[in-house]
Design a protein around this motif. Structure first.
Motif, PDB file in Angstrom:
ATOM      1  N   ARG A   3       0.825  -1.184   0.000  1.00 16.18           N
ATOM      2  CA  ARG A   3       0.000   0.000   0.000  1.00 16.18           C
ATOM      3  C   ARG A   3       0.868   1.245   0.000  1.00 16.18           C
ATOM      4  O   ARG A   3       1.793   1.371   0.800  1.00 16.18           O
ATOM      5  CB  ARG A   3      -0.879  -0.006   1.244  1.00 16.18           C
ATOM      6  N   ASP A  61     -14.696   3.443 -10.121  1.00 16.48           N
ATOM      7  CA  ASP A  61     -15.148   2.683  -8.950  1.00 16.48           C
ATOM      8  C   ASP A  61     -16.679   2.539  -8.979  1.00 16.48           C
ATOM      9  O   ASP A  61     -17.354   3.088  -9.843  1.00 16.48           O
ATOM     10  CB  ASP A  61     -14.672   3.352  -7.658  1.00 16.48           C
ATOM     11  N   LYS A  63     -19.099   3.646  -7.172  1.00 12.79           N
ATOM     12  CA  LYS A  63     -19.954   4.831  -7.020  1.00 12.79           C
ATOM     13  C   LYS A  63     -20.070   5.607  -8.328  1.00 12.79           C
ATOM     14  O   LYS A  63     -21.150   6.045  -8.704  1.00 12.79           O
ATOM     15  CB  LYS A  63     -19.370   5.732  -5.929  1.00 12.79           C
ATOM     16  N   THR A 140     -23.315  -6.539  -6.198  1.00 11.34           N
ATOM     17  CA  THR A 140     -23.475  -7.000  -4.819  1.00 11.34           C
ATOM     18  C   THR A 140     -22.164  -7.561  -4.288  1.00 11.34           C
ATOM     19  O   THR A 140     -21.759  -7.270  -3.161  1.00 11.34           O
ATOM     20  CB  THR A 140     -24.561  -8.087  -4.741  1.00 11.34           C
ATOM     21  N   GLU A 143     -19.627  -4.711  -3.692  1.00 10.29           N
ATOM     22  CA  GLU A 143     -19.857  -3.816  -2.563  1.00 10.29           C
ATOM     23  C   GLU A 143     -19.656  -4.494  -1.220  1.00 10.29           C
ATOM     24  O   GLU A 143     -19.494  -3.843  -0.203  1.00 10.29           O
ATOM     25  CB  GLU A 143     -21.283  -3.250  -2.632  1.00 10.29           C
ATOM     26  N   THR A 144     -19.697  -5.856  -1.224  1.00  2.00           N
ATOM     27  CA  THR A 144     -19.563  -6.558   0.056  1.00  2.00           C
ATOM     28  C   THR A 144     -18.143  -6.397   0.593  1.00  2.00           C
ATOM     29  O   THR A 144     -17.166  -6.616  -0.121  1.00  2.00           O
ATOM     30  CB  THR A 144     -19.862  -8.051  -0.126  1.00  2.00           C
ATOM     31  N   GLU A 145     -18.054  -6.008   1.842  1.00  2.00           N
ATOM     32  CA  GLU A 145     -16.711  -5.855   2.449  1.00  2.00           C
ATOM     33  C   GLU A 145     -16.232  -7.204   2.969  1.00  2.00           C
ATOM     34  O   GLU A 145     -16.946  -7.890   3.655  1.00  2.00           O
ATOM     35  CB  GLU A 145     -16.786  -4.852   3.603  1.00  2.00           C
TER      36      GLU A 145
END
Lengths: 145, 493
Positions: A3, A61, A63, A140, A143-145
């Motif tokens: 990162r 992304d 959004k 779906t 978006e799932t974490e």
């Protein structure tokens, strides 16, 4: 992957996607309408359209894509089912069996006589359902974490 | 001629299911639409049954393509009666869900899934085409996967993995069996298949395919060596869902076995029907062993499903008029009574907060109505004369005796005793004895009356057997003489 605070710049990817998206999308529409006489139809057409949107998802992304394509895809799938069912049930109101399809030339103001079949409307239902279901699955999971 | 009435019991839940997707955040609207569509489906089914009773088998050639080229939907009396019971179970199941299923499940497409399940079951009963049967199997199975996993508790997740694996495997086997049959005969329309096989003779290859179909449908319908997935899977979801599953899903497998073994594979009965007879006997045996072994309310009822499937298939396997009639009576009875028993088991579990019979007791003083309903349902399940289970079992046993299967007929009689024991075990341990502190939710208002409806229906079915008899006789005639079905479907050739 390590990162870093450095923001990656996807300029090449995003620019390419902006162009390629429309090519894929138009090709999917072509495939959809070609289904009656050549290979193609609602299913592949729908998958191609979703793949175009997936390409957008890869470049941007979730959004941003939700802002670009502002549909609730679950409702799109339901609308597709509704169209397919309505096309099938249409025959009942003319005293014909369920899913009896009509076809014939229809006059349009700009294009003149065009041969249309109600099977295309059924295919549109399939198309919308495929797009709706595929995009619901991908969004779906995405978006799932 | 095509009669679109045949499609209506299928189209109504399908349309309602699609419509309900748009209203997933409005539980009240969902409930209203669900009930309205179920009532409409029930009325249409009654009308369809009446039409079939008066005018014989009704068919609809979908898209106007004559069989064997197009898909055809066939409503004979057997299918119509099953569609009617499906509509009854659907309506009561939805009424039961109102109070029991909970807000979270309602938000996440519970009612659409129920409607799609009903559409799938109805379609499977009505279709006259083997591949179309496969498609409807998938429709109902997809809906059942959703209903089984909805809620996402650990146990549901674990059991749904098993359930889906088994069903994906059996569906693949179904496709393979259909492919073999298509390769041999070149057709998939059931009536046409029957004609083709009687013209060319049932060769060894077709008998192998017949057994393959028995394996496929046996896996869906939980017969003896293939039932192992059922007890765990049906125990996981809430009672309202288990009631729908127990009353409908396995019965579709039973229906499919009955259909193919009375219409298509009927030329080597000494082999195929002998296998079916023994599998039915073993199914009964293992079902009752399970039902007396457990102290879990739901498990006991679940093993009673397996026993009932054995009884129904034994009636089909002997294929005498009495046996077939008995299996139809028993199938209709069993759909209704299994619904009622699961509703009542759900009420007991909700009140006591446990499914273990050893931890409950003395419910009768505070809950007399569910208690006596369970008593009547249990007695009906065992087949005590004034109630609905009697006539079916009587005829099945009569059929078995006529066919010379004395040992298995006695096994059916003996199984009734153990089924009665298991039902009374629930009643005595749950409702009699010392009153124990209630750990669950004591409010079961509104959950009892769907069970009351089904028990009343079962009592009416038992007392009014004279009224039901002509319908069942007509259904049995079609099953015993495939030419009635074939003529109705292929008449315009």
């Amino acid at each position: 992957m390590k990162r870093t605070n450095l923001k990656t710049n996807d300029l090449i990817l995003q620019t390419t996607v902006n162009i390629v998206f429309f090519i894929i999308f138009i090709f999917s529409i072509y495939i959809f309408f070609a289904g009656h006489y050549t290979p193609g139809g609602g299913f592949v057409g729908g998958l191609l359209t979703s793949s175009a949107i997936v390409l957008l998802l890869l470049a941007y992304d979730v959004k941003t894509v939700a802002a670009i394509v502002p549909f609730n895809f679950l409702k799109v799938a339901a609308a597709g089912l509704l169209i397919a069912l309505a096309t099938g049930a249409g025959g009942i109101f003319y005293g014909e069996p369920f899913l009896k399809h009509a076809h014939g030339p229809v006059h349009f103001p700009l294009f003149g006589e065009i041969e249309l079949a109600s099977a295309t409307a059924f295919d549109l239902g399939v198309y919308l359902t495929v797009v709706g279901v595929t995009m619901t699955i991908i969004q779906t999971i995405g978006e799932t974490e | 001629m095509s009669n679109n009435l045949v499609m209506m019991p299928l189209l109504i839940p399908l349309f309602a299911g699609i419509l309900l997707i748009f209203f997933n955040r409005k539980p009240v609207v969902q409930r209203i639409i669900s009930v309205l569509s179920s009532v409409a489906a029930l009325l249409v089914s009654i009308f369809l049954t009446g039409t079939v009773f008066q005018n014989g088998i009704q068919i609809v050639e979908i898209g106007g393509w004559a069989p064997p080229y197009g898909i055809v939907f066939v409503a004979d009396m057997y299918a119509s009666l099953l569609v009617l019971s499906t509509a009854v179970i659907g309506l009561t199941g939805i009424l039961y869900s109102f109070r029991s299923i909970g807000r979270e499940r309602e938000y996440f497409f519970y009612y659409p899934a129920v409607q799609f399940l009903l559409a799938g079951v109805t379609g499977a009963f009505l279709t006259g085409d083997l591949f179309n049967l496969f498609v409807f199997f998938e429709v109902l199975l997809m809906a059942s996967y959703v209903l089984m996993v909805l809620g996402g508790t650990k146990r549901q997740l674990r059991e749904s993995i098993k359930y889906i694996s088994v069903n994906v495997f059996s569906s693949a086997l179904f496709v393979i069996a259909v492919a073999f049959l298509y390769a041999v005969t070149g057709t998939l329309n059931m009536a046409d298949l029957s004609v083709k096989i009687s013209e060319n003779g049932q060769t060894g290859l077709i008998t192998v395919i017949a057994v393959l179909f028995l394996v496929v449908f046996g896996m869906k319908g939980a017969i003896f060596p293939l039932y192992v997935w059922l007890p765990g899977s049906y125990n996981a979801p809430p009672a309202a869902v288990t009631a729908l599953f127990g009353a409908l899903l396995t019965k579709v497998g039973v229906y499919a076995i009955t259909r193919v073994y009375t219409l298509i594979f009927i030329h080597d009965k000494a082999f195929t029907h002998e296998i079916l007879t023994w599998l039915a006997a073993l199914t009964i045996l293992f079902g009752v062993i399970g039902s007396i072994a457990y102290w879990d309310v739901k498990k006991i009822v679940i093993y009673n499903i397996i026993t009932a499937i054995g009884v129904i298939l034994f009636g089909v396997a002997v294929s005498t008029p009495a046996g077939i009639e008995g299996s139809i009576y028993y199938l209709l009875h069993d759909m209704i009574i299994k619904g009622a028993l699961f509703f009542l088991a759900g009420i007991m579990i909700r009140i006591t907060g446990t499914a273990d019979l050893r931890k409950m007791g003395g419910l009768i003083s505070r809950y007399p109505l569910p208690g006596w309903m369970l008593f009547i349902a249990g007695v009906a399940l065992a087949g005590i004369p004034p109630l609905s289970g009697f006539i079916g079992k009587l005829k099945v046993i009569q059929g078995g005796m006529e066919a010379g299967e004395y040992a298995i007929a006695f096994l059916v009689l003996f199984s009734s005793l153990l089924v009665l024991y298991s039902a009374m075990k629930i009643f005595i341990n749950g409702f009699w004895g010392e009153e124990k502190p209630i750990a669950g939710n004591p409010d079961v208002k509104g959950m009892v009356y769907p069970a009351v409806i089904l028990v009343a229906l079962s009592a009416a079915f038992g007392l009014g057997t004279e009224f039901v008899a002509p319908f069942v006789t007509q259904a049995a005639e079609t099953l015993l003489d495939p030419s009635i079905y074939i003529d109705a479907v292929l008449k315009e050739q």
